[in-house]
Design a protein around this motif. Structure first.
Motif, PDB file in Angstrom:
ATOM      1  N   LEU A  73       0.787  -1.224  -0.217  1.00 30.95           N
ATOM      2  CA  LEU A  73       0.129   0.028   0.085  1.00 30.95           C
ATOM      3  C   LEU A  73       0.890   1.620  -0.051  1.00 30.95           C
ATOM      4  CD1 LEU A  73      -2.827  -0.942   2.383  1.00 30.95           C
ATOM      5  CD2 LEU A  73      -2.870  -0.829  -0.194  1.00 30.95           C
ATOM      6  N   HIS A  74       2.124   1.173   0.644  1.00 32.88           N
ATOM      7  CA  HIS A  74       2.985   2.490   0.632  1.00 32.88           C
ATOM      8  C   HIS A  74       3.321   2.627  -0.710  1.00 32.88           C
ATOM      9  CE1 HIS A  74       3.431   3.918   4.762  1.00 32.88           C
ATOM     10  NE2 HIS A  74       3.576   2.663   5.362  1.00 32.88           N
ATOM     11  N   THR A  75       3.717   1.544  -1.351  1.00 38.27           N
ATOM     12  CA  THR A  75       4.194   1.430  -2.761  1.00 38.27           C
ATOM     13  C   THR A  75       3.336   2.305  -3.698  1.00 38.27           C
ATOM     14  OG1 THR A  75       5.947  -0.218  -2.156  1.00 38.27           O
ATOM     15  CG2 THR A  75       5.445   0.285  -4.607  1.00 38.27           C
ATOM     16  N   ALA A  76       2.130   1.573  -3.621  1.00 33.05           N
ATOM     17  CA  ALA A  76       1.119   2.250  -4.526  1.00 33.05           C
ATOM     18  C   ALA A  76       0.882   3.649  -4.214  1.00 33.05           C
ATOM     19  CB  ALA A  76      -0.397   1.410  -4.074  1.00 33.05           C
ATOM     20  N   GLN A  77       0.690   4.019  -2.742  1.00 28.33           N
ATOM     21  CA  GLN A  77       0.486   5.495  -2.540  1.00 28.33           C
ATOM     22  C   GLN A  77       1.706   6.481  -3.098  1.00 28.33           C
ATOM     23  OE1 GLN A  77      -1.825   7.125   0.560  1.00 28.33           O
ATOM     24  NE2 GLN A  77      -0.049   7.981   1.358  1.00 28.33           N
ATOM     25  N   GLU A  78       2.731   6.086  -2.949  1.00 24.05           N
ATOM     26  CA  GLU A  78       3.851   6.632  -3.287  1.00 24.05           C
ATOM     27  C   GLU A  78       3.763   6.729  -4.841  1.00 24.05           C
ATOM     28  OE1 GLU A  78       7.832   5.248  -2.669  1.00 24.05           O
ATOM     29  OE2 GLU A  78       7.922   5.783  -0.563  1.00 24.05           O
ATOM     30  N   LEU A  79       3.356   5.749  -5.699  1.00 21.99           N
ATOM     31  CA  LEU A  79       3.472   5.815  -7.125  1.00 21.99           C
ATOM     32  C   LEU A  79       2.561   6.686  -7.353  1.00 21.99           C
ATOM     33  CD1 LEU A  79       4.113   2.089  -7.768  1.00 21.99           C
ATOM     34  CD2 LEU A  79       5.605   4.007  -8.423  1.00 21.99           C
ATOM     35  N   PHE A  80       1.147   6.734  -6.936  1.00 26.12           N
ATOM     36  CA  PHE A  80       0.043   7.163  -7.619  1.00 26.12           C
ATOM     37  C   PHE A  80      -0.508   8.453  -6.831  1.00 26.12           C
ATOM     38  CE2 PHE A  80      -0.171   2.925  -9.146  1.00 26.12           C
ATOM     39  CZ  PHE A  80      -0.399   3.089 -10.621  1.00 26.12           C
ATOM     40  N   GLY A  81       0.190   8.745  -5.893  1.00 24.74           N
ATOM     41  CA  GLY A  81      -0.122  10.025  -4.883  1.00 24.74           C
ATOM     42  C   GLY A  81      -1.167   9.745  -3.794  1.00 24.74           C
ATOM     43  N   TYR A  82      -2.107   8.857  -4.208  1.00 29.54           N
ATOM     44  CA  TYR A  82      -3.207   8.312  -3.004  1.00 29.54           C
ATOM     45  C   TYR A  82      -3.439   6.853  -3.615  1.00 29.54           C
ATOM     46  CZ  TYR A  82      -6.931   9.294  -6.527  1.00 29.54           C
ATOM     47  OH  TYR A  82      -7.583   9.212  -7.580  1.00 29.54           O
ATOM     48  N   LEU A  83      -4.524   6.435  -2.794  1.00 30.48           N
ATOM     49  CA  LEU A  83      -4.888   5.043  -2.883  1.00 30.48           C
ATOM     50  C   LEU A  83      -6.102   4.923  -3.621  1.00 30.48           C
ATOM     51  CD1 LEU A  83      -3.753   3.061   0.499  1.00 30.48           C
ATOM     52  CD2 LEU A  83      -2.789   3.039  -1.713  1.00 30.48           C
ATOM     53  N   GLU A  84      -5.923   4.941  -4.948  1.00 32.95           N
ATOM     54  CA  GLU A  84      -7.300   4.839  -5.833  1.00 32.95           C
ATOM     55  C   GLU A  84      -8.071   3.639  -5.478  1.00 32.95           C
ATOM     56  OE1 GLU A  84      -6.696   5.323  -9.975  1.00 32.95           O
ATOM     57  OE2 GLU A  84      -4.485   6.441  -9.621  1.00 32.95           O
ATOM     58  N   PRO A  85      -9.433   3.754  -5.387  1.00 34.22           N
ATOM     59  CA  PRO A  85     -10.255   2.367  -5.106  1.00 34.22           C
ATOM     60  C   PRO A  85      -9.766   1.423  -6.014  1.00 34.22           C
ATOM     61  CG  PRO A  85     -11.525   4.555  -4.947  1.00 34.22           C
ATOM     62  CD  PRO A  85     -10.185   5.125  -5.201  1.00 34.22           C
ATOM     63  N   GLU A  86      -9.639   1.923  -7.254  1.00 40.16           N
ATOM     64  CA  GLU A  86      -9.622   0.853  -8.422  1.00 40.16           C
ATOM     65  C   GLU A  86      -8.315   0.302  -8.256  1.00 40.16           C
ATOM     66  OE1 GLU A  86      -9.707   4.439  -9.824  1.00 40.16           O
ATOM     67  OE2 GLU A  86     -11.572   4.048  -8.623  1.00 40.16           O
ATOM     68  N   LEU A  87      -7.437   0.754  -7.338  1.00 41.29           N
ATOM     69  CA  LEU A  87      -6.063  -0.109  -6.928  1.00 41.29           C
ATOM     70  C   LEU A  87      -6.330  -1.051  -6.254  1.00 41.29           C
ATOM     71  CD1 LEU A  87      -3.479   2.829  -6.774  1.00 41.29           C
ATOM     72  CD2 LEU A  87      -3.520   1.123  -8.672  1.00 41.29           C
ATOM     73  N   LEU A  88      -7.330  -0.950  -5.082  1.00 42.78           N
ATOM     74  CA  LEU A  88      -7.184  -1.591  -3.843  1.00 42.78           C
ATOM     75  C   LEU A  88      -7.658  -3.367  -4.345  1.00 42.78           C
ATOM     76  CD1 LEU A  88      -8.776   0.663  -1.123  1.00 42.78           C
ATOM     77  CD2 LEU A  88      -6.348   0.048  -1.860  1.00 42.78           C
ATOM     78  N   LEU A  89      -8.661  -3.118  -5.445  1.00 41.40           N
ATOM     79  CA  LEU A  89      -9.386  -4.532  -5.725  1.00 41.40           C
ATOM     80  C   LEU A  89      -7.979  -5.611  -6.275  1.00 41.40           C
ATOM     81  CD1 LEU A  89     -11.976  -5.721  -4.845  1.00 41.40           C
ATOM     82  CD2 LEU A  89     -12.579  -5.280  -7.525  1.00 41.40           C
ATOM     83  N   GLN A 121      -6.228  22.966  -5.278  1.00 39.97           N
ATOM     84  CA  GLN A 121      -6.066  22.741  -6.680  1.00 39.97           C
ATOM     85  C   GLN A 121      -4.471  22.170  -6.977  1.00 39.97           C
ATOM     86  OE1 GLN A 121      -7.347  24.165  -9.566  1.00 39.97           O
ATOM     87  NE2 GLN A 121      -9.043  24.008  -7.954  1.00 39.97           N
ATOM     88  N   PHE A 122      -3.711  21.891  -5.807  1.00 38.97           N
ATOM     89  CA  PHE A 122      -2.364  21.354  -6.368  1.00 38.97           C
ATOM     90  C   PHE A 122      -1.746  20.595  -5.420  1.00 38.97           C
ATOM     91  CE2 PHE A 122       2.178  21.385  -7.359  1.00 38.97           C
ATOM     92  CZ  PHE A 122       2.248  21.165  -8.773  1.00 38.97           C
ATOM     93  N   SER A 123      -1.320  19.218  -5.493  1.00 35.89           N
ATOM     94  CA  SER A 123      -0.533  18.495  -4.421  1.00 35.89           C
ATOM     95  C   SER A 123       0.953  18.222  -5.091  1.00 35.89           C
ATOM     96  CB  SER A 123      -1.362  17.176  -4.369  1.00 35.89           C
ATOM     97  OG  SER A 123      -2.456  17.715  -3.737  1.00 35.89           O
ATOM     98  N   LEU A 124       1.536  18.389  -4.197  1.00 31.70           N
ATOM     99  CA  LEU A 124       3.168  18.037  -4.512  1.00 31.70           C
ATOM    100  C   LEU A 124       3.584  16.952  -3.725  1.00 31.70           C
ATOM    101  CD1 LEU A 124       5.734  18.958  -5.907  1.00 31.70           C
ATOM    102  CD2 LEU A 124       6.088  20.647  -4.118  1.00 31.70           C
ATOM    103  N   SER A 125       4.079  15.960  -4.128  1.00 32.64           N
ATOM    104  CA  SER A 125       4.656  14.727  -3.177  1.00 32.64           C
ATOM    105  C   SER A 125       5.972  14.139  -4.222  1.00 32.64           C
ATOM    106  CB  SER A 125       3.562  13.669  -3.250  1.00 32.64           C
ATOM    107  OG  SER A 125       3.035  13.252  -4.494  1.00 32.64           O
ATOM    108  N   THR A 126       6.399  13.125  -3.737  1.00 33.79           N
ATOM    109  CA  THR A 126       7.692  12.737  -4.195  1.00 33.79           C
ATOM    110  C   THR A 126       7.439  11.129  -4.179  1.00 33.79           C
ATOM    111  OG1 THR A 126       8.610  12.415  -1.941  1.00 33.79           O
ATOM    112  CG2 THR A 126       9.281  14.314  -3.238  1.00 33.79           C
ATOM    113  N   ALA A 127       8.271  10.508  -4.735  1.00 34.09           N
ATOM    114  CA  ALA A 127       8.352   9.077  -4.712  1.00 34.09           C
ATOM    115  C   ALA A 127       9.665   8.434  -5.038  1.00 34.09           C
ATOM    116  CB  ALA A 127       7.527   8.253  -6.274  1.00 34.09           C
ATOM    117  N   ARG A 128       9.783   6.946  -4.571  1.00 32.49           N
ATOM    118  CA  ARG A 128      11.169   6.525  -4.261  1.00 32.49           C
ATOM    119  C   ARG A 128      11.693   6.187  -5.801  1.00 32.49           C
ATOM    120  NH1 ARG A 128      11.028   2.510   0.592  1.00 32.49           N
ATOM    121  NH2 ARG A 128       8.781   2.457  -0.056  1.00 32.49           N
TER     122      ARG A 128
END
Ligand code: FES
Length: 174
Positions: free
Chosen positions: A42-58, A127-134
């Motif tokens: 889940l950490h990896t998914a959130q890092e990659l997508f910025g948040y956990l889209e419901p479509e990712l969880l299934l 309007q804008f979110s800034l995040s980082t990924a590994r």
């Protein structure tokens, strides 16, 4: 927006396949699809997508052989996880090794100064979110940045400033 093929490193107008899906699949494989790797995945998914889209969880539940309710329960229990997109426009700066040695920190500083945000923050008007990924799975075109789900490679402070301007100039996010 110019699209860059991670495989060839060449710019083209064709749509670029989202390398984040491959990264997520690789992360689950690396953990041998073990159910007890759920939080790490889940950490990896959130890092990659910025948040956990419901479509990712299934698909995650399916691959880790867990009930979807358990995956959803864990994703909602920990405050570190977000099931909502944080801003209308989103920017993820890769800080993985290949990107870091090619100037990712400078890109992040440029974006932080221009938006008056720190990585992990969302503007007050949402309007804008800034995040980082590994690692965004596009090391061949480092440094890489994702603007509104579109990967951009070989970025410079000038190009990220331009892309930020385009992003905030009223163009609706996809
Ligand atoms: S380290 Fe940035 S894409 Fe891999």
């Amino acid at each position: 927006m110019t699209h860059v093929s991670p495989a060839s490193g060449e710019s083209s107008s064709a749509l670029t396949p989202d390398p984040r899906q491959r990264q997520l699949a690789a992360a689950m494989k690396r953990h041998q699809y073990r159910p007890d790797a759920l939080i790490e995945v889940l950490h990896t998914a959130q890092e990659l997508f910025g948040y956990l889209e419901p479509e990712l969880l299934l698909p995650i539940a399916h691959r880790l052989r867990l009930p979807p309710s358990q995956v959803y329960g864990v994703a909602t229990f920990y405050h570190v996880f977000s099931l909502e997109p944080k801003g209308v426009h989103r920017c993820v700066v890769c800080m993985g090794t290949a990107c870091f040695i090619n100037g990712a920190a400078q890109l992040l500083r440029t974006l932080e100064r221009a938006t008056h945000l720190q990585a992990g923050e969302t503007s007050g008007d949402r309007q804008f979110s800034l995040s980082t990924a590994r690692c965004l799975g596009a090391c061949g075109v480092a440094p890489a940045v994702v603007f509104d789900d579109q990967l951009a490679g070989h970025q410079t402070p000038e190009t990220v400033r331009d892309r930020l301007h385009t992003c905030l100039s009223g163009t609706p996010a996809p």
